[in-house]
Motif scaffolding. Structure first.
Motif, PDB file in Angstrom:
ATOM      1  N   ALA A 192      21.641  36.938  44.308  1.00  0.00           N
ATOM      2  CA  ALA A 192      23.363  37.950  43.795  1.00  0.00           C
ATOM      3  C   ALA A 192      22.729  38.125  42.041  1.00  0.00           C
ATOM      4  O   ALA A 192      23.122  38.034  41.257  1.00  0.00           O
ATOM      5  CB  ALA A 192      24.135  36.956  44.607  1.00  0.00           C
ATOM      6  N   THR A 193      23.658  39.359  42.281  1.00  0.00           N
ATOM      7  CA  THR A 193      23.897  39.937  40.792  1.00  0.00           C
ATOM      8  C   THR A 193      25.805  39.816  40.557  1.00  0.00           C
ATOM      9  O   THR A 193      25.907  39.409  39.172  1.00  0.00           O
ATOM     10  CB  THR A 193      23.127  41.395  40.516  1.00  0.00           C
ATOM     11  N   GLN A 194      26.679  39.608  41.583  1.00  0.00           N
ATOM     12  CA  GLN A 194      27.776  39.653  41.050  1.00  0.00           C
ATOM     13  C   GLN A 194      28.345  38.924  42.086  1.00  0.00           C
ATOM     14  O   GLN A 194      27.808  38.576  43.047  1.00  0.00           O
ATOM     15  CB  GLN A 194      28.019  40.936  41.753  1.00  0.00           C
ATOM     16  N   ILE A 195      28.966  37.593  41.073  1.00  0.00           N
ATOM     17  CA  ILE A 195      29.953  36.464  42.738  1.00  0.00           C
ATOM     18  C   ILE A 195      31.651  36.686  42.518  1.00  0.00           C
ATOM     19  O   ILE A 195      32.210  37.308  41.677  1.00  0.00           O
ATOM     20  CB  ILE A 195      30.052  35.376  42.409  1.00  0.00           C
ATOM     21  N   VAL A 196      31.744  36.848  44.214  1.00  0.00           N
ATOM     22  CA  VAL A 196      33.120  37.026  44.119  1.00  0.00           C
ATOM     23  C   VAL A 196      33.678  36.391  44.653  1.00  0.00           C
ATOM     24  O   VAL A 196      33.500  35.653  45.984  1.00  0.00           O
ATOM     25  CB  VAL A 196      33.090  38.753  45.177  1.00  0.00           C
ATOM     26  N   PRO A 197      34.667  35.877  44.150  1.00  0.00           N
ATOM     27  CA  PRO A 197      35.767  35.385  44.820  1.00  0.00           C
ATOM     28  C   PRO A 197      36.488  35.053  45.921  1.00  0.00           C
ATOM     29  O   PRO A 197      37.243  36.473  45.685  1.00  0.00           O
ATOM     30  CB  PRO A 197      36.799  34.321  43.569  1.00  0.00           C
ATOM     31  N   ARG A 198      36.601  34.325  46.711  1.00  0.00           N
ATOM     32  CA  ARG A 198      36.807  34.535  47.792  1.00  0.00           C
ATOM     33  C   ARG A 198      38.322  34.985  48.488  1.00  0.00           C
ATOM     34  O   ARG A 198      38.678  35.745  48.634  1.00  0.00           O
ATOM     35  CB  ARG A 198      36.942  32.929  48.577  1.00  0.00           C
ATOM     36  N   GLU A 199      39.122  34.757  47.321  1.00  0.00           N
ATOM     37  CA  GLU A 199      40.707  34.641  47.101  1.00  0.00           C
ATOM     38  C   GLU A 199      40.891  35.951  46.868  1.00  0.00           C
ATOM     39  O   GLU A 199      42.272  36.375  47.140  1.00  0.00           O
ATOM     40  CB  GLU A 199      41.439  34.123  46.203  1.00  0.00           C
ATOM     41  N   GLU A 200      39.568  36.723  46.236  1.00  0.00           N
ATOM     42  CA  GLU A 200      39.922  38.195  45.633  1.00  0.00           C
ATOM     43  C   GLU A 200      39.616  39.045  46.746  1.00  0.00           C
ATOM     44  O   GLU A 200      41.083  39.927  47.264  1.00  0.00           O
ATOM     45  CB  GLU A 200      38.723  38.581  45.287  1.00  0.00           C
ATOM     46  N   LEU A 201      38.946  38.545  48.297  1.00  0.00           N
ATOM     47  CA  LEU A 201      39.065  39.457  49.846  1.00  0.00           C
ATOM     48  C   LEU A 201      40.274  38.881  50.440  1.00  0.00           C
ATOM     49  O   LEU A 201      40.645  39.386  51.239  1.00  0.00           O
ATOM     50  CB  LEU A 201      37.985  39.267  50.167  1.00  0.00           C
ATOM     51  N   ASN A 202      40.405  37.440  50.355  1.00  0.00           N
ATOM     52  CA  ASN A 202      41.252  37.530  51.201  1.00  0.00           C
ATOM     53  C   ASN A 202      42.885  37.478  51.347  1.00  0.00           C
ATOM     54  O   ASN A 202      44.014  36.815  52.408  1.00  0.00           O
ATOM     55  CB  ASN A 202      41.258  35.473  51.156  1.00  0.00           C
ATOM     56  N   GLU A 203      43.464  38.325  49.894  1.00  0.00           N
ATOM     57  CA  GLU A 203      44.806  38.357  49.525  1.00  0.00           C
ATOM     58  C   GLU A 203      44.740  39.482  50.950  1.00  0.00           C
ATOM     59  O   GLU A 203      44.239  40.948  50.930  1.00  0.00           O
ATOM     60  CB  GLU A 203      45.226  38.737  48.381  1.00  0.00           C
ATOM     61  N   THR A 204      45.612  39.493  51.343  1.00  0.00           N
ATOM     62  CA  THR A 204      45.926  41.257  52.301  1.00  0.00           C
ATOM     63  C   THR A 204      46.469  42.039  51.793  1.00  0.00           C
ATOM     64  O   THR A 204      47.411  41.403  50.856  1.00  0.00           O
ATOM     65  CB  THR A 204      47.204  40.376  53.740  1.00  0.00           C
ATOM     66  N   THR A 205      46.473  43.256  52.015  1.00  0.00           N
ATOM     67  CA  THR A 205      47.481  44.586  51.352  1.00  0.00           C
ATOM     68  C   THR A 205      47.828  45.246  52.603  1.00  0.00           C
ATOM     69  O   THR A 205      47.664  45.555  53.774  1.00  0.00           O
ATOM     70  CB  THR A 205      46.429  45.309  50.469  1.00  0.00           C
ATOM     71  N   LYS A 206      49.071  46.191  52.200  1.00  0.00           N
ATOM     72  CA  LYS A 206      49.568  47.038  53.435  1.00  0.00           C
ATOM     73  C   LYS A 206      48.649  48.338  53.410  1.00  0.00           C
ATOM     74  O   LYS A 206      49.095  49.289  54.055  1.00  0.00           O
ATOM     75  CB  LYS A 206      50.926  47.293  53.532  1.00  0.00           C
ATOM     76  N   ARG A 207      48.058  48.410  52.605  1.00  0.00           N
ATOM     77  CA  ARG A 207      47.001  49.570  51.505  1.00  0.00           C
ATOM     78  C   ARG A 207      45.604  50.210  53.180  1.00  0.00           C
ATOM     79  O   ARG A 207      45.323  49.219  52.494  1.00  0.00           O
ATOM     80  CB  ARG A 207      47.101  50.006  50.599  1.00  0.00           C
ATOM     81  N   PRO A 208      45.094  51.187  53.313  1.00  0.00           N
ATOM     82  CA  PRO A 208      44.638  50.717  54.271  1.00  0.00           C
ATOM     83  C   PRO A 208      43.459  51.157  53.747  1.00  0.00           C
ATOM     84  O   PRO A 208      42.136  51.145  54.498  1.00  0.00           O
ATOM     85  CB  PRO A 208      45.267  52.238  55.972  1.00  0.00           C
ATOM     86  N   LEU A 209      43.800  51.882  52.649  1.00  0.00           N
ATOM     87  CA  LEU A 209      42.117  52.106  51.789  1.00  0.00           C
ATOM     88  C   LEU A 209      42.017  51.209  50.323  1.00  0.00           C
ATOM     89  O   LEU A 209      44.032  52.431  50.320  1.00  0.00           O
ATOM     90  CB  LEU A 209      42.499  54.104  51.773  1.00  0.00           C
ATOM     91  N   GLU A 210      41.400  50.964  50.041  1.00  0.00           N
ATOM     92  CA  GLU A 210      41.536  51.647  48.981  1.00  0.00           C
ATOM     93  C   GLU A 210      40.620  51.526  47.832  1.00  0.00           C
ATOM     94  O   GLU A 210      39.598  52.571  48.788  1.00  0.00           O
ATOM     95  CB  GLU A 210      41.401  49.258  48.251  1.00  0.00           C
ATOM     96  N   LYS A 211      40.056  51.215  46.384  1.00  0.00           N
ATOM     97  CA  LYS A 211      38.783  52.360  45.982  1.00  0.00           C
ATOM     98  C   LYS A 211      37.873  51.628  46.438  1.00  0.00           C
ATOM     99  O   LYS A 211      37.434  50.740  47.220  1.00  0.00           O
ATOM    100  CB  LYS A 211      38.781  51.354  44.407  1.00  0.00           C
TER     101      LYS A 211
END
Length: 327
Positions: A192-211
């Protein structure tokens, strides 16, 4: 007589698992008898071993959805005594007695010849988790992996560990999602070259599309995380869904599919036909670095399984457990 982990249940009591000696006459029907050498521990095994009973309907029961060993007797022309074989799936260990024993008797259709380049111990370091990871990678390849990092959720688990190692070995940049900071060194060791903390993706968002970020994804979590990831996929990219550790629901919209052409690919490893299993195992032998595989391994014995079954249900098992049924 031989040793087996037997789960018993009396009346309304909770199931209890323990190592016992049983006779060959207790084995279920089948046309191939295998002297089991190694098995492993998957989430389903935890469900079958644990006090909740999970997937088991008939007791006594021998769990273990994976095993590898040597054919001892066969009434099928495809296999002869001495052949090395591996079995994953087909509801073995759930509806049919499985690999947590020194002997198993199964249908020949469920077996796969051990591919060149793997021994039985390595095959169980792979197991259902690694087989599923390879199926996911192959599905992503079939739908064209885009440029940019490939996301692997639940990366420190069995499927995620093998997927990370295979993708990195194939030359892809891998972003590994984990909720356990202490696994960062382990994941980087797998490639793995990048570590993504789980909390960064566990946060819900109302936007159906992001970057647009990810060129592909192997998702072992499902639930809210999968919904979030779908909105971050590059145009035309694919997500291979292999698990539901985060829940079976999918609180998403169809917008990523309609406006970005995102593909959601379901991966089933249980009922895969033989003609799909063989190339997947051959690619595992070719593309999974054995040193990275060894780094995932935690050895165990039959007597360790009751505790390991509880641990894996709590998300406390890292990498791959290899069970030596003869020690």
């Amino acid at each position: 007589m031989f040793n087996a982990l037997v789960v018993r249940k009396e009346g309304e009591e909770k199931p209890v698992a323990g190592v016992e000696q049983i006779g060959e006459d207790m084995l279920p029907e089948g046309n191939v008898t295998v002297a089991v050498e190694y098995s492993t521990v998957n989430y389903k095994d935890g469900l079958c071993i644990g006090p909740g009973g999970g997937l088991v309907r008939n007791y006594p029961h021998v769990p273990g959805i994976d095993f590898a060993g040597t054919v001892e007797a066969s009434d099928d022309d495809r296999y002869t005594p001495g052949d090395k074989v591996v079995l994953t799936g087909w509801r073995v260990g759930e509806a049919h007695w499985g690999g947590y024993a020194q002997k198993a008797r199964v249908n020949a259709d469920w077996l796969v010849p051990l591919p060149a380049g793997l021994d039985t111990r390595q095959a169980m370091a792979v197991g259902t988790a690694g087989f599923t990871a390879m199926l996911a990678v192959m599905a992503l390849e079939d739908h064209v992996l885009k440029g940019g990092p490939v996301l692997v959720t639940g990366a420190a688990g069995g499927v995620g560990s093998v997927a990370t190692a295979i993708l990195a070995n194939l030359g892809h940049e891998v972003a590994a999602v984990t909720g356990r900071p202490e696994t960062e060194e382990y994941l980087r060791g797998l490639g793995a070259t990048q570590i993504v903390p789980r909390e960064e993706l566990n946060e819900t968002t109302k936007r159906p599309l992001e970057k647009e970020v990810w060129g592909g994804c192997v998702d072992a979590v499902g639930g809210e995380m999968l919904a979030r990831v779908l909105g971050q996929m590059q145009y035309g990219a694919s997500v291979a869904a292999v698990g539901l550790a985060g829940g079976a629901g999918l609180p998403a919209t169809v917008i990523p599919f309609l406006l970005r052409g995102v593909n959601l690919l379901g991966i089933d490893s249980v009922m895969q036909p033989f003609e799909n299993r063989l190339p997947a195992w051959e690619r595992i032998a070719k593309h999974l670095p054995m040193d990275k595989l060894e780094a995932m391994v935690r050895p165990a014995t039959l007597s360790d399984l009751p505790q390991l079954g509880r641990d894996i249900l709590k998300g406390q098992v890292k990498g791959r457990v290899v069970v030596d049924v003869n020690s």
